[in-house]
Design an enzyme around this catalytic site. Structure first.
Site, short mmCIF file in Angstrom:
data_model
loop_
_atom_site.label_atom_id
_atom_site.label_comp_id
_atom_site.label_asym_id
_atom_site.label_seq_id
_atom_site.Cartn_x
_atom_site.Cartn_y
_atom_site.Cartn_z
N LYS A 255 -1.64 2.24 -25.14
CA LYS A 255 -1.98 2.22 -26.57
C LYS A 255 -0.69 2.42 -27.36
O LYS A 255 0.17 1.54 -27.34
CB LYS A 255 -3.06 3.26 -26.86
CG LYS A 255 -4.37 2.95 -26.09
CD LYS A 255 -5.48 3.89 -26.46
CE LYS A 255 -6.79 3.54 -25.78
NZ LYS A 255 -6.97 4.18 -24.47
N ARG B 186 -1.56 -1.25 -18.75
CA ARG B 186 -2.86 -0.56 -18.77
C ARG B 186 -2.89 0.44 -17.62
O ARG B 186 -2.67 0.08 -16.46
CB ARG B 186 -4.01 -1.55 -18.58
CG ARG B 186 -3.99 -2.72 -19.50
CD ARG B 186 -5.30 -3.45 -19.51
NE ARG B 186 -6.23 -2.69 -20.32
CZ ARG B 186 -6.22 -2.69 -21.66
NH1 ARG B 186 -5.35 -3.41 -22.32
NH2 ARG B 186 -7.08 -1.97 -22.32
N GLU C 294 -0.64 4.72 -0.31
CA GLU C 294 -1.54 5.89 -0.45
C GLU C 294 -0.75 7.17 -0.16
O GLU C 294 0.05 7.22 0.78
CB GLU C 294 -2.73 5.77 0.50
CG GLU C 294 -3.81 4.86 -0.08
CD GLU C 294 -4.92 4.57 0.90
OE1 GLU C 294 -4.76 4.83 2.10
OE2 GLU C 294 -5.97 4.07 0.46
N ASP D 79 -7.18 14.80 -24.47
CA ASP D 79 -7.08 13.37 -24.13
C ASP D 79 -6.34 12.71 -25.29
O ASP D 79 -6.94 12.44 -26.34
CB ASP D 79 -8.49 12.81 -23.95
CG ASP D 79 -8.48 11.32 -23.65
OD1 ASP D 79 -7.44 10.67 -23.85
OD2 ASP D 79 -9.54 10.81 -23.23
N THR E 13 -3.79 7.38 -21.68
CA THR E 13 -3.56 6.03 -21.17
C THR E 13 -2.12 5.69 -21.50
O THR E 13 -1.47 6.38 -22.29
CB THR E 13 -4.51 5.00 -21.81
OG1 THR E 13 -4.40 5.11 -23.23
CG2 THR E 13 -5.95 5.23 -21.40
N TYR F 206 0.85 -1.20 0.00
CA TYR F 206 0.00 0.00 0.00
C TYR F 206 0.88 1.24 0.00
O TYR F 206 1.86 1.30 0.75
CB TYR F 206 -0.90 0.04 1.24
CG TYR F 206 -2.34 -0.27 0.91
CD1 TYR F 206 -3.03 0.52 0.00
CD2 TYR F 206 -2.99 -1.36 1.47
CE1 TYR F 206 -4.34 0.23 -0.35
CE2 TYR F 206 -4.30 -1.65 1.13
CZ TYR F 206 -4.97 -0.85 0.22
OH TYR F 206 -6.26 -1.13 -0.12
N1 DSN Z 1 -11.67 1.75 -25.15
C1 DSN Z 1 -10.63 2.56 -25.75
C2 DSN Z 1 -10.58 2.40 -27.22
O1 DSN Z 1 -10.70 1.28 -27.69
O2 DSN Z 1 -10.39 3.37 -27.94
C3 DSN Z 1 -10.74 3.97 -25.35
O3 DSN Z 1 -10.74 4.05 -23.99
#
Ligand code: DSN
Length: 412
Positions: free
Chosen positions: A226, A232, A53, A197, A223, A51
């Site tokens: 990607k 993730r 926090e 974003d 994120t 943990y």
């Molecule tokens: N679910 C993602 C995508 O496939 O673009 C976006 O969060």
């Protein structure tokens, strides 16, 4: 997986089946990728046992000295990668990164201006089924019906009329370059904050292959899994003066203990992304997407906006009289994984759709280049044009497996 096989053979078996699916098929979901061995090791490490926090140097638990070092490295590397003054690497996901910005800089009931979900936006940008649509007022822009690209004049007019608190740019299914300077200028003109974003295009922004939003707009969220090719998770960047409220919004505002094994793996991802080879990788993602797009169009398929500038493309299946669901299912039988996707001026539900979204990050990670993209584009077109023909689909599947076997998922 030797311990898992002994302790829980059912789960070990599921993981092995998934490994074979990833190994033997072609992953063309635009938001997915294949992480490195090093990222996998960090994610599966003992860093999960703790943990932590709070933030480095200010934790609510003892024994965090090494977790502080890992989180500091993750933050510093992310700042270096994008040229950011401030970074928070604790959000569990992109949606939670967005949530933190809204919670920090909007009051409940204030207004977001963002891109429509069915024209490329994201659930967390204001959909009525997401917290965003329940907690905030939402006004949404789309793409120009003819060019199928963003029209900044219309967005500016909407901003003046709607007077939002935050203007969100960035998308999940937009194949073209986004002008972040223009978005910030529109936001400045109406006294709004601008949030970019960049989840989909983060790798391209970090390597200068798409304009970087960091240092241009007020807040950047992403994120890490990607085009960044990490574990993730989510992250937030902004100028230093805006960071204190973001830190508070993430913890204790909306999350408890950070996922320290994931944050450690984010640090590894950012280290990998700082290497020169990461720019070459992202260049190849774009080259591959261009060749795949050209091949699909040469084979008579229509792409939304007539092509792509980034890692993804959207096929419009209206002329073929097919739904995205039918095409996704048929391609799945051929070992090609894609996702059905709404397209501009969509007439069908998000479970059916008139389009497909196709992206190149994962196949590029496996080492595939232009020649393989030509083959894959031809196979996609063959399946779409022969959707009722099981023998043709089977033939494509055999070819997909043969190609996949040449591009190992995890070479030793
Ligand atoms: N679910 C993602 C995508 O496939 O673009 C976006 O969060």
């Amino acid at each position: 997986m030797s311990y898992l096989a002994k302790t829980d053979p059912a789960i070990a078996d599921i993981i092995e089946k998934e490994r074979l699916r990833q190994t033997n098929g072609l992953e063309l979901i635009a938001s997915e990728n294949v992480v490195s061995h090093a990222v996998l090791e960090a994610m599966g490490s003992i860093m999960t046992n703790k943990y932590a926090e709070g933030y480095p140097g200010k934790r609510y638990y003892g024994g965090c000295e090494f977790h502080d070092m890992a989180e500091n490295l993750a933050r510093d590397r992310l700042k270096q990668l994008f040229g950011a003054e401030y970074a928070n690497v604790q959000p569990h996901s992109g949606t939670q990164a967005n949530m933190a910005v809204y919670f920090a800089y909007m009051k409940l009931g204030e207004k977001i201006l963002s891109m429509k979900l069915n024209q490329g936006g994201h659930l967390s940008h204001g959909s009525p089924v997401s917290f965003t649509g329940k907690f905030y007022q939402v006004a949404q822009y789309g793409v120009d019906p003819k060019t199928e690209m963003l029209d900044y004049g219309i967005i500016e007019e909407m901003a003046k009329k709607e007077k939002p608190q935050i203007i969100v740019c960035g998308a999940s299914a937009y194949p073209r370059t986004i002008d972040f300077k223009e978005f910030q200028s529109i936001a400045d003109g109406v006294g709004a904050y601008c949030l970019a974003d960049i989840a989909h295009i983060a790798g391209l922004c970090a390597t200068g292959l798409h304009p970087n939003s960091v240092g241009v707009v007020n807040f950047t969220t992403t994120t890490t899994h990607k085009t960044l090719r990490g574990p993730r998770g989510g992250a937030i960047m902004c100028n230093a003066d805006l960071g204190t409220l973001i830190d508070k919004a993430v913890f204790p505002g909306m999350q408890g203990g950070p996922l320290m094994h994931t944050i450690t793996a984010k640090a590894v991802c950012f280290h990998e992304a700082l290497q020169p080879s990461f720019k070459e990788y992202n260049k190849q993602i774009i080259k591959n997407a261009k060749v795949l797009a050209e091949t699909l169009m040469e084979n008579g398929l229509r792409l939304v906006s007539g092509g792509t500038d980034n890692h993804l493309m959207l096929l419009d299946l209206t002329e073929q009289g097919l739904t995205g669901l039918e095409a996704e299912t048929a391609l799945g039988k051929a070992g090609i994984t894609v996702n059905k996707n709404t397209i501009p001026n969509e007439t069908k539900s998000p479970f059916v759709t008139s389009g497909l979204r196709v992206g190149t990050p994962a196949v590029t990670s496996r080492g595939m280049k232009e020649a393989e993209m030509r083959l894959i584009g031809t196979w996609i077109a063959t399946v779409i044009k022969n959707i009722q023909n099981e023998a043709t689909i089977k033939d494509v599947h055999t070819k997909v497996e043969a190609l996949s076997s040449k591009f190992t998922l995890y070479p030793e």
